[in-house]
Write an enzyme that holds these catalytic residues in place. Structure first.
Site, mmCIF file in Angstrom:
data_model
loop_
_atom_site.group_PDB
_atom_site.id
_atom_site.type_symbol
_atom_site.label_atom_id
_atom_site.label_comp_id
_atom_site.label_asym_id
_atom_site.label_seq_id
_atom_site.Cartn_x
_atom_site.Cartn_y
_atom_site.Cartn_z
ATOM 1 N N ARG A 63 -0.985 -6.298 -7.915
ATOM 2 C CA ARG A 63 0.159 -7.127 -7.542
ATOM 3 C C ARG A 63 0.415 -8.235 -8.531
ATOM 4 O O ARG A 63 1.546 -8.688 -8.686
ATOM 5 C CB ARG A 63 -0.085 -7.765 -6.164
ATOM 6 C CG ARG A 63 -0.140 -6.773 -5.024
ATOM 7 C CD ARG A 63 -0.561 -7.472 -3.767
ATOM 8 N NE ARG A 63 -1.851 -8.129 -4.010
ATOM 9 C CZ ARG A 63 -2.658 -8.587 -3.105
ATOM 10 N NH1 ARG A 63 -2.322 -8.511 -1.843
ATOM 11 N NH2 ARG A 63 -3.804 -9.154 -3.398
ATOM 12 N N LYS A 74 -17.685 -7.174 7.835
ATOM 13 C CA LYS A 74 -16.312 -7.673 7.810
ATOM 14 C C LYS A 74 -15.710 -7.646 9.216
ATOM 15 O O LYS A 74 -15.927 -6.722 9.976
ATOM 16 C CB LYS A 74 -15.477 -6.802 6.860
ATOM 17 C CG LYS A 74 -14.164 -7.407 6.484
ATOM 18 C CD LYS A 74 -13.526 -6.637 5.339
ATOM 19 C CE LYS A 74 -12.181 -7.230 5.010
ATOM 20 N NZ LYS A 74 -11.513 -6.512 3.930
ATOM 21 N N SER A 105 -2.517 -7.658 2.823
ATOM 22 C CA SER A 105 -2.956 -7.515 4.212
ATOM 23 C C SER A 105 -3.318 -8.860 4.823
ATOM 24 O O SER A 105 -3.044 -9.111 5.996
ATOM 25 C CB SER A 105 -4.148 -6.554 4.302
ATOM 26 O OG SER A 105 -3.759 -5.246 4.016
ATOM 27 N N HIS A 128 0.837 -1.201 0.000
ATOM 28 C CA HIS A 128 0.000 0.000 0.000
ATOM 29 C C HIS A 128 0.876 1.257 0.000
ATOM 30 O O HIS A 128 0.631 2.199 -0.759
ATOM 31 C CB HIS A 128 -0.881 0.073 1.260
ATOM 32 C CG HIS A 128 -1.887 -0.999 1.401
ATOM 33 N ND1 HIS A 128 -2.022 -1.723 2.570
ATOM 34 C CD2 HIS A 128 -2.846 -1.459 0.561
ATOM 35 C CE1 HIS A 128 -3.010 -2.573 2.437
ATOM 36 N NE2 HIS A 128 -3.522 -2.451 1.218
#
Length: 153
Positions: A90, A41, A127, A17
């Site tokens: 990514r 979440k 993450s 990030h």
């Protein structure tokens, strides 16, 4: 003014990030790091912790603001008068996923999505991997910025 948002949960902020943010600020006059709030979440870090990690990491960068939002990202873009969404890629799987979201966002609004490839040395960091390393007592220090390392001690 070219204003963009970089949306995410940032649970936690990673060096991936950080890389996208550092490179993104060269493209825009203002970059809003937009922490999405999703009641469904389960987060490892509280909203306050995530906000602090990011705010501290970029406290000397006047072009960056840290904000929170709920709901559709494109609706939030309209609220804050942002014309761009910044996203990091990514790998090819990220591209396919992000492309579908970008097309949907473009159908819903006039928002343009700008993709940056994560630097090669950081492209493996996510993450979810960082959370797994932390949960299992592994050495996460090479995966996150100093503000996260200090915040976890």
């Amino acid at each position: 003014m070219r204003r963009a948002i970089f949306p995410g949960s940032f649970d936690p902020l990673t060096l991936g990030h950080y890389d996208i943010i550092q490179r993104g600020i060269t493209l825009f006059d203002e970059l809003l790091i937009a922490i999405g709030i999703n009641a469904d979440k389960k987060y490892m870090f509280s909203l306050e912790e995530r906000t602090r990690f990011i705010s501290e990491a970029f406290k000397y960068e006047p072009k960056i603001k840290v904000v929170t939002y709920e709901g559709l990202t494109v609706d939030f873009c309209k609220q804050v008068d942002a014309d761009f969404i910044l996203r990091g890629l990514r790998n090819p799987a990220d591209f396919e996923f992000e492309k579908a979201i970008a097309h949907t966002n473009r159908q819903l609004s006039e928002i343009e999505t700008v993709f940056l490839l994560t630097s090669s040395g950081k492209s493996y960091i996510s993450s979810s991997i960082v959370r797994d390393v932390i949960r299992n007592g592994g050495d996460y220090t090479g995966l996150v910025p100093d503000t996260v390392r200090v915040g976890l001690k």
